[in-house]
Scaffold this active site. Structure first.
Site, mmCIF file in Angstrom:
data_model
loop_
_atom_site.group_PDB
_atom_site.id
_atom_site.type_symbol
_atom_site.label_atom_id
_atom_site.label_comp_id
_atom_site.label_asym_id
_atom_site.label_seq_id
_atom_site.Cartn_x
_atom_site.Cartn_y
_atom_site.Cartn_z
ATOM 1 N N GLY A 68 4.039 -6.074 -0.703
ATOM 2 C CA GLY A 68 2.708 -6.211 -0.991
ATOM 3 C C GLY A 68 1.963 -7.650 -0.550
ATOM 4 C CG ASP A 124 1.682 -7.629 -4.622
ATOM 5 O OD1 ASP A 124 2.601 -8.294 -5.499
ATOM 6 O OD2 ASP A 124 1.988 -6.418 -4.229
ATOM 7 C CG ASP A 127 1.728 -5.024 -13.717
ATOM 8 O OD1 ASP A 127 0.772 -4.881 -14.692
ATOM 9 O OD2 ASP A 127 2.470 -4.065 -13.586
ATOM 10 C CE LYS A 155 -2.443 -4.431 -12.360
ATOM 11 N NZ LYS A 155 -1.692 -3.284 -12.359
ATOM 12 C CG ASP A 183 2.755 0.321 -2.138
ATOM 13 O OD1 ASP A 183 3.060 -0.673 -3.213
ATOM 14 O OD2 ASP A 183 3.592 1.180 -2.309
ATOM 15 N NE ARG A 189 3.078 -1.461 1.644
ATOM 16 C CZ ARG A 189 3.549 -1.910 0.446
ATOM 17 N NH1 ARG A 189 2.819 -2.886 -0.285
ATOM 18 N NH2 ARG A 189 4.609 -1.291 -0.264
HETATM 19 P P1 IMP Z 1 5.600 -7.103 -12.182
HETATM 20 O O1 IMP Z 1 6.975 -7.465 -11.971
HETATM 21 O O2 IMP Z 1 5.164 -6.037 -13.345
HETATM 22 O O3 IMP Z 1 4.760 -8.289 -12.404
HETATM 23 O O4 IMP Z 1 5.054 -6.180 -11.066
HETATM 24 C C1 IMP Z 1 5.041 -6.855 -9.908
HETATM 25 C C2 IMP Z 1 4.925 -5.636 -8.602
HETATM 26 O O5 IMP Z 1 4.539 -4.619 -9.085
HETATM 27 C C3 IMP Z 1 3.856 -6.326 -7.843
HETATM 28 O O6 IMP Z 1 4.474 -7.380 -6.927
HETATM 29 C C4 IMP Z 1 3.539 -5.042 -6.947
HETATM 30 O O7 IMP Z 1 4.128 -4.679 -5.996
HETATM 31 C C5 IMP Z 1 3.658 -4.016 -8.103
HETATM 32 N N1 IMP Z 1 2.342 -3.435 -8.834
HETATM 33 C C6 IMP Z 1 1.802 -3.955 -10.076
HETATM 34 N N2 IMP Z 1 0.778 -3.655 -10.533
HETATM 35 C C7 IMP Z 1 0.311 -2.944 -9.215
HETATM 36 C C8 IMP Z 1 -0.882 -2.562 -8.791
HETATM 37 O O8 IMP Z 1 -1.891 -2.436 -9.607
HETATM 38 N N3 IMP Z 1 -1.120 -2.058 -7.601
HETATM 39 C C9 IMP Z 1 0.062 -2.002 -6.807
HETATM 40 N N4 IMP Z 1 1.006 -2.515 -7.106
HETATM 41 C C10 IMP Z 1 1.511 -2.991 -8.132
HETATM 42 MG MG MG Z 2 5.125 -6.817 -5.159
#
Ligand code: IMP
Ligand code: MG
Length: 204
Positions: A68, A124, A127, A155, A183, A189
């Site tokens: 991403g 990227d 979350d 977020k 994506d 992407r």
């Molecule tokens: P985390 O580990 O939950 O912080 O998620 C991180 C990864 O989940 C990011 O690097 C993205 O690849 C994917 N991700 C989280 N939210 C989104 C979104 O809204 N759109 C696309 N990919 C997301």
């Molecule tokens: Mg990612």
């Protein structure tokens, strides 16, 4: 170093796509961050990072989380006028839009070259924070000189406060977004903006 100018973007401020002549744009509900906003913010982040690391003798090692971050990385590094190495890592997390996931795992083709170096982790989006927590712990085990993190999007409603991020492009609502590297089921992407898909396209 500051993210004081980080802007909060809510989907209601988004704009509808007017040109739907190309197939991919037809799937978009609203554009929430335009190409121009992305460009301006990446330029501002690059200035901040370049100034913070101006005295770094060895230059930077950018540990980039695939896939991403590739577009963000490409735009950012071309505006960073210092010596740098780029390490690419993959974190397997979840498919589709679900964030109820298994624990992520980290893979890299080569051993990271971060020992004694100034490291900037590039991702990227922040979350749930699982990805960055994992990558940061991995980098720290290799005894870098310093570690900071840059994300294009965060977020804030979801991101746990103990996950440290030093540079943030935009804060966004807790929505699943695509484009500029992000994506949905490996699509979208290459969209030049960040957008929300039409609700019927998300399978739950
Ligand atoms: P985390 O580990 O939950 O912080 O998620 C991180 C990864 O989940 C990011 O690097 C993205 O690849 C994917 N991700 C989280 N939210 C989104 C979104 O809204 N759109 C696309 N990919 C997301
Ligand atoms: Mg990612």
């Amino acid at each position: 170093m500051s993210s004081a100018s980080t802007q909060f973007i809510s989907a209601s401020e988004g704009i509808a796509v007017t040109d739907r002549s190309q197939a991919m744009h037809r799937d978009i509900d609203r554009i929430i961050i335009s190409q121009k906003q992305l460009q301006d913010r990446v330029t501002a982040l690059a200035k901040e990072i370049a100034s913070d690391y101006a005295r770094s003798e060895e230059g930077l090692t950018l540990v980039t989380v695939l896939s991403g971050s590739v577009i963000f990385l490409a735009d950012l590094i071309r505006q960073l006028p210092m010596k740098m190495r780029i390490d690419l890592v993959t974190v397997s997390s979840y498919e589709g839009k679900s964030t109820q996931s298994v624990e992520p795992k980290l893979h890299s083709d080569q051993p990271l070259m971060v020992r004694g170096r100034d490291v900037l982790i590039v991702d990227d989006i922040l979350d749930t924070g699982k990805t960055l927590r994992l990558v940061r712990a991995w980098v720290k085990r290799e005894k870098p000189k310093s570690v900071r993190t840059v994300v294009l999007l965060r977020k804030p409603a979801k991101a746990p406060s103990e996950v440290v991020v030093d540079y943030i492009g935009f804060d966004i609502e807790d929505l699943f977004v695509v484009g500029y590297g992000l994506d949905y089921n490996s699509l979208y992407r290459n969209l030049p903006y960040v957008a929300v898909l039409k609700p019927e396209l998300y399978e739950d």
